[in-house]
Design a protein around this motif. Structure first.
Motif, PDB file in Angstrom:
ATOM      1  N   ALA A 153      31.289  37.769  39.457  1.00  0.00           N
ATOM      2  CA  ALA A 153      30.700  39.088  39.195  1.00  0.00           C
ATOM      3  C   ALA A 153      31.637  40.197  39.655  1.00  0.00           C
ATOM      4  CB  ALA A 153      29.350  39.201  39.901  1.00  0.00           C
ATOM      5  N   ALA A 154      32.231  40.042  40.844  1.00  0.00           N
ATOM      6  CA  ALA A 154      33.172  41.050  41.340  1.00  0.00           C
ATOM      7  C   ALA A 154      34.377  41.174  40.411  1.00  0.00           C
ATOM      8  CB  ALA A 154      33.621  40.688  42.752  1.00  0.00           C
ATOM      9  N   SER A 155      34.843  40.048  39.888  1.00  0.00           N
ATOM     10  CA  SER A 155      35.991  40.052  38.987  1.00  0.00           C
ATOM     11  C   SER A 155      35.669  40.767  37.680  1.00  0.00           C
ATOM     12  CB  SER A 155      36.429  38.614  38.702  1.00  0.00           C
ATOM     13  OG  SER A 155      36.790  37.936  39.888  1.00  0.00           O
ATOM     14  N   ALA A 156      34.485  40.477  37.122  1.00  0.00           N
ATOM     15  CA  ALA A 156      34.077  41.123  35.874  1.00  0.00           C
ATOM     16  C   ALA A 156      33.892  42.626  36.069  1.00  0.00           C
ATOM     17  CB  ALA A 156      32.791  40.493  35.357  1.00  0.00           C
ATOM     18  N   LEU A 157      33.343  43.015  37.220  1.00  0.00           N
ATOM     19  CA  LEU A 157      33.136  44.437  37.479  1.00  0.00           C
ATOM     20  C   LEU A 157      34.456  45.140  37.780  1.00  0.00           C
ATOM     21  CD1 LEU A 157      29.828  44.183  39.533  1.00  0.00           C
ATOM     22  CD2 LEU A 157      30.100  45.019  37.183  1.00  0.00           C
ATOM     23  N   ALA A 158      35.422  44.439  38.351  1.00  0.00           N
ATOM     24  CA  ALA A 158      36.753  45.015  38.526  1.00  0.00           C
ATOM     25  C   ALA A 158      37.367  45.354  37.174  1.00  0.00           C
ATOM     26  CB  ALA A 158      37.650  44.038  39.294  1.00  0.00           C
ATOM     27  N   MET A 159      37.125  44.480  36.184  1.00  0.00           N
ATOM     28  CA  MET A 159      37.592  44.758  34.831  1.00  0.00           C
ATOM     29  C   MET A 159      36.820  45.906  34.198  1.00  0.00           C
ATOM     30  SD  MET A 159      38.025  40.833  33.494  1.00  0.00           S
ATOM     31  CE  MET A 159      38.504  41.357  31.842  1.00  0.00           C
ATOM     32  N   GLU A 160      35.511  45.942  34.487  1.00  0.00           N
ATOM     33  CA  GLU A 160      34.655  46.990  33.930  1.00  0.00           C
ATOM     34  C   GLU A 160      35.094  48.378  34.379  1.00  0.00           C
ATOM     35  OE1 GLU A 160      30.869  48.230  31.983  1.00  0.00           O
ATOM     36  OE2 GLU A 160      32.262  46.548  31.803  1.00  0.00           O
ATOM     37  N   TYR A 161      35.468  48.494  35.655  1.00  0.00           N
ATOM     38  CA  TYR A 161      35.763  49.809  36.237  1.00  0.00           C
ATOM     39  C   TYR A 161      37.246  50.042  36.486  1.00  0.00           C
ATOM     40  CZ  TYR A 161      30.728  49.974  36.958  1.00  0.00           C
ATOM     41  OH  TYR A 161      29.358  49.969  36.760  1.00  0.00           O
ATOM     42  N   ASP A 162      38.095  49.071  36.176  1.00  0.00           N
ATOM     43  CA  ASP A 162      39.531  49.173  36.447  1.00  0.00           C
ATOM     44  C   ASP A 162      39.782  49.564  37.901  1.00  0.00           C
ATOM     45  OD1 ASP A 162      40.661  48.392  33.990  1.00  0.00           O
ATOM     46  OD2 ASP A 162      40.295  50.379  33.128  1.00  0.00           O
ATOM     47  N   VAL A 163      39.166  48.804  38.774  1.00  0.00           N
ATOM     48  CA  VAL A 163      39.330  48.997  40.219  1.00  0.00           C
ATOM     49  C   VAL A 163      39.462  47.625  40.866  1.00  0.00           C
ATOM     50  CG1 VAL A 163      38.230  49.770  42.363  1.00  0.00           C
ATOM     51  CG2 VAL A 163      38.046  51.171  40.294  1.00  0.00           C
ATOM     52  N   VAL A 164      40.442  47.497  41.750  1.00  0.00           N
ATOM     53  CA  VAL A 164      40.611  46.270  42.519  1.00  0.00           C
ATOM     54  C   VAL A 164      39.928  46.459  43.871  1.00  0.00           C
ATOM     55  CG1 VAL A 164      42.260  44.768  43.697  1.00  0.00           C
ATOM     56  CG2 VAL A 164      42.765  45.619  41.391  1.00  0.00           C
ATOM     57  N   PRO A 165      38.906  45.665  44.186  1.00  0.00           N
ATOM     58  CA  PRO A 165      38.257  45.806  45.492  1.00  0.00           C
ATOM     59  C   PRO A 165      39.211  45.389  46.609  1.00  0.00           C
ATOM     60  CG  PRO A 165      37.411  43.885  44.341  1.00  0.00           C
ATOM     61  CD  PRO A 165      38.289  44.602  43.370  1.00  0.00           C
ATOM     62  N   PRO A 166      39.003  45.922  47.811  1.00  0.00           N
ATOM     63  CA  PRO A 166      39.951  45.656  48.890  1.00  0.00           C
ATOM     64  C   PRO A 166      39.604  44.414  49.700  1.00  0.00           C
ATOM     65  CG  PRO A 166      38.338  47.232  49.641  1.00  0.00           C
ATOM     66  CD  PRO A 166      37.975  46.903  48.202  1.00  0.00           C
ATOM     67  N   THR A 167      40.504  44.069  50.588  1.00  0.00           N
ATOM     68  CA  THR A 167      40.220  43.128  51.669  1.00  0.00           C
ATOM     69  C   THR A 167      39.937  43.980  52.906  1.00  0.00           C
ATOM     70  OG1 THR A 167      41.745  41.490  50.737  1.00  0.00           O
ATOM     71  CG2 THR A 167      41.063  41.203  53.038  1.00  0.00           C
ATOM     72  N   ALA A 168      38.679  44.072  53.273  1.00  0.00           N
ATOM     73  CA  ALA A 168      38.319  44.880  54.443  1.00  0.00           C
ATOM     74  C   ALA A 168      38.856  44.213  55.713  1.00  0.00           C
ATOM     75  CB  ALA A 168      36.806  45.036  54.529  1.00  0.00           C
ATOM     76  N   ASN A 169      39.026  45.005  56.741  1.00  0.00           N
ATOM     77  CA  ASN A 169      39.407  44.521  58.083  1.00  0.00           C
ATOM     78  C   ASN A 169      40.797  43.908  58.140  1.00  0.00           C
ATOM     79  OD1 ASN A 169      36.749  45.205  58.892  1.00  0.00           O
ATOM     80  ND2 ASN A 169      36.004  43.178  58.310  1.00  0.00           N
ATOM     81  N   LEU A 170      41.620  44.156  57.134  1.00  0.00           N
ATOM     82  CA  LEU A 170      42.987  43.629  57.139  1.00  0.00           C
ATOM     83  C   LEU A 170      43.918  44.701  57.712  1.00  0.00           C
ATOM     84  CD1 LEU A 170      45.225  41.674  56.557  1.00  0.00           C
ATOM     85  CD2 LEU A 170      45.069  42.243  54.123  1.00  0.00           C
ATOM     86  N   HIS A 171      44.229  44.570  58.991  1.00  0.00           N
ATOM     87  CA  HIS A 171      45.061  45.561  59.678  1.00  0.00           C
ATOM     88  C   HIS A 171      46.338  44.960  60.247  1.00  0.00           C
ATOM     89  CE1 HIS A 171      41.912  48.623  59.403  1.00  0.00           C
ATOM     90  NE2 HIS A 171      41.047  47.714  59.812  1.00  0.00           N
ATOM     91  N   THR A 172      46.312  43.658  60.517  1.00  0.00           N
ATOM     92  CA  THR A 172      47.476  42.997  61.110  1.00  0.00           C
ATOM     93  C   THR A 172      47.867  41.834  60.215  1.00  0.00           C
ATOM     94  OG1 THR A 172      46.585  43.526  63.305  1.00  0.00           O
ATOM     95  CG2 THR A 172      48.419  41.958  63.209  1.00  0.00           C
ATOM     96  N   PRO A 173      48.754  42.051  59.251  1.00  0.00           N
ATOM     97  CA  PRO A 173      49.077  41.002  58.292  1.00  0.00           C
ATOM     98  C   PRO A 173      49.654  39.756  58.965  1.00  0.00           C
ATOM     99  CG  PRO A 173      49.883  43.130  57.530  1.00  0.00           C
ATOM    100  CD  PRO A 173      49.447  43.316  58.952  1.00  0.00           C
TER     101      PRO A 173
END
Length: 423
Positions: A358-378
């Motif tokens: 669902a997230a993937s289909a909605l990313a296509m719908e809105y042309d937005v890539v959702p983030p990875t939250a809480n990623l501060h120290t790679p």
């Protein structure tokens, strides 16, 4: 020979942070997290005390008192979401032969919450060595057999065609939809209501994951406990939820003027036949599933605009799938945004694969890539573009979404704009 192309025309999501696909997408696109301290029971005895819970009132979503009494929480999710997906699609199922309407439901752990509760009742809180079955609810059998989920969804939508439950651990949500696609492609069904549901936040589940130290002990800061791909990650956050879809053949959907979210262009699954919970570091089996899914989609790897990762937040998984992306996509892996929505909605076991579709289909719908939250120290070993913290505007015409499950299951699915040019 031409094949039937299968598209998504209806979506409904029940996930932590809000019921409904709109609330779900708002959470993801804003990079908010829905993880919190467990409220369903006293978590004090457990190592991990955080979860991603859904605020869900079954009565507010149209379930009758008898249904609420009969259905496990995961089954309630599935019934409400399947009805919502049908409504979103605008399809009139009454106009179809019911024997041509199918149902596939994925679930890893079935009616866990009801079984946990009923055991407490019949064992008098665990004090009886021989349980007293007379105290059990009359619908206990339905809690014992996950096939009851498919039965309930079929009743809810009036489906009398192929009906099944797929239970392949944490890839159940991808695999159930992949199986549904094949039903439409082969002509066994014209429409399939497909998705997955799990509600595993219970003492027995927490105890099981505590035992293998798979879940995070970071309970002092629940909002930031899920940290996929971050060097400080130390386990996943258990979640719950569901996502369901209406799948139908492309030309049929166009003929009725349906809104098309995406084509499910490719799907494949493999097993590593290696270890119940362990993963080989080279990501070979996942990369093979990706390669085959791309081959079925008739797309080259460099056509992928976004990767929706499994991204559980365990050390071995994040490194394993990073290696798989590099192995399957080559240099393009370094140019492709990758993110894990588990950072925001937790890991709902068998349900998460459908939620990620669902997230993937909605990313296509809105042309937005959702983030990875809480990623501060790679993590230096996870050196791809994991879209940290903030969503990114980008044209998304093709998405790769993957899943990895206990038992060695590795699955991949490619969603694409149905108007794309085949290569």
């Amino acid at each position: 020979m031409s094949r039937r192309r299968v598209v998504i025309t209806g979506i409904e999501v029940i996930a932590p942070g809000g019921v409904g696909k709109e609330n779900f997408w708002n959470l993801l696109s804003e990079g908010r997290t829905a993880t919190r301290g467990i409220t369903f029971f006293d978590p004090a005895p457990f190592r991990s005390r955080v979860a991603a819970e859904v605020d869900f009132d079954p009565y507010a979503h149209g379930l009758a008192p008898q249904q609420v009494r009969r259905l496990d929480r995961a089954a309630q999710f599935a019934v409400v979401a399947s009805r919502g997906a049908v409504a979103d699609s605008g399809i009139d199922l009454a106009g179809y032969d019911p024997h041509r309407i199918g149902v596939t439901v994925g679930s890893a752990v079935g009616a866990t919450m009801s079984l946990d509760e009923e055991y407490r009742v019949v064992s008098d809180g665990g004090r009886l060595d021989t349980v007293d079955h007379t105290y059990a609810v009359p619908h206990l059998y339905n809690h014992m057999v996950p096939s009851s989920f498919a039965t309930e969804v079929a009743w809810a939508v009036g489906a009398e065609g192929p009906s099944t439950v797929v239970s392949t651990g944490c890839t159940s949500g991808i695999d159930s939809v992949g199986y549904a696609v094949e039903l439409v492609r082969e002509g066994s069904a014209d429409v399939v209501i497909a998705g997955s549901s799990d509600a595993p936040i219970s003492p027995i589940t927490m105890a099981c994951f505590d035992a293998i130290k798979a879940t995070t002990p970071r309970f002092d800061d629940p909002e930031h406990a899920s940290r996929p791909f971050d060097a400080t990650r130390n386990g996943f956050v258990l979640g719950e939820g569901t996502a369901f879809f209406v799948l139908e053949e492309l030309e049929s959907a166009k003929k009725r003027g349906a809104h098309i979210y995406a084509e499910i262009a490719g799907y494949a699954t493999r097993s590593n036949a290696y270890h119940m919970t362990g993963l080989r570091p080279d990501g070979l089996e996942m990369s093979e599933a990706i390669r085959l899914a791309l081959e079925e989609a008739r797309l080259n790897g460099d056509a992928i605009d976004y990767i929706n990762a499994h991204g559980s937040g365990t050390k071995q998984n994040d490194r394993h799938e990073t290696a798989a992306f590099k192995r399957s996509l080559g240099d393009h892996a370094y140019r492709t945004p990758v993110s894990s929505i588990k950072s925001m909605v937790g890991h709902s076991l068998g349900a998460i694969g459908s939620i990620e579709i669902a997230a993937s289909a909605l990313a296509m719908e809105y042309d937005v890539v959702p983030p990875t939250a809480n990623l501060h120290t790679p993590d230096p070993e996870c050196d791809l573009d994991y879209v940290p913290v903030t969503a990114r505007d980008q044209v998304v015409d093709a998405v790769l979404t993957v899943g990895s499950g206990f038992g060695g299951f590795q699955s991949a699915m490619v969603l694409a704009n149905p108007e794309r040019s085949l290569v």
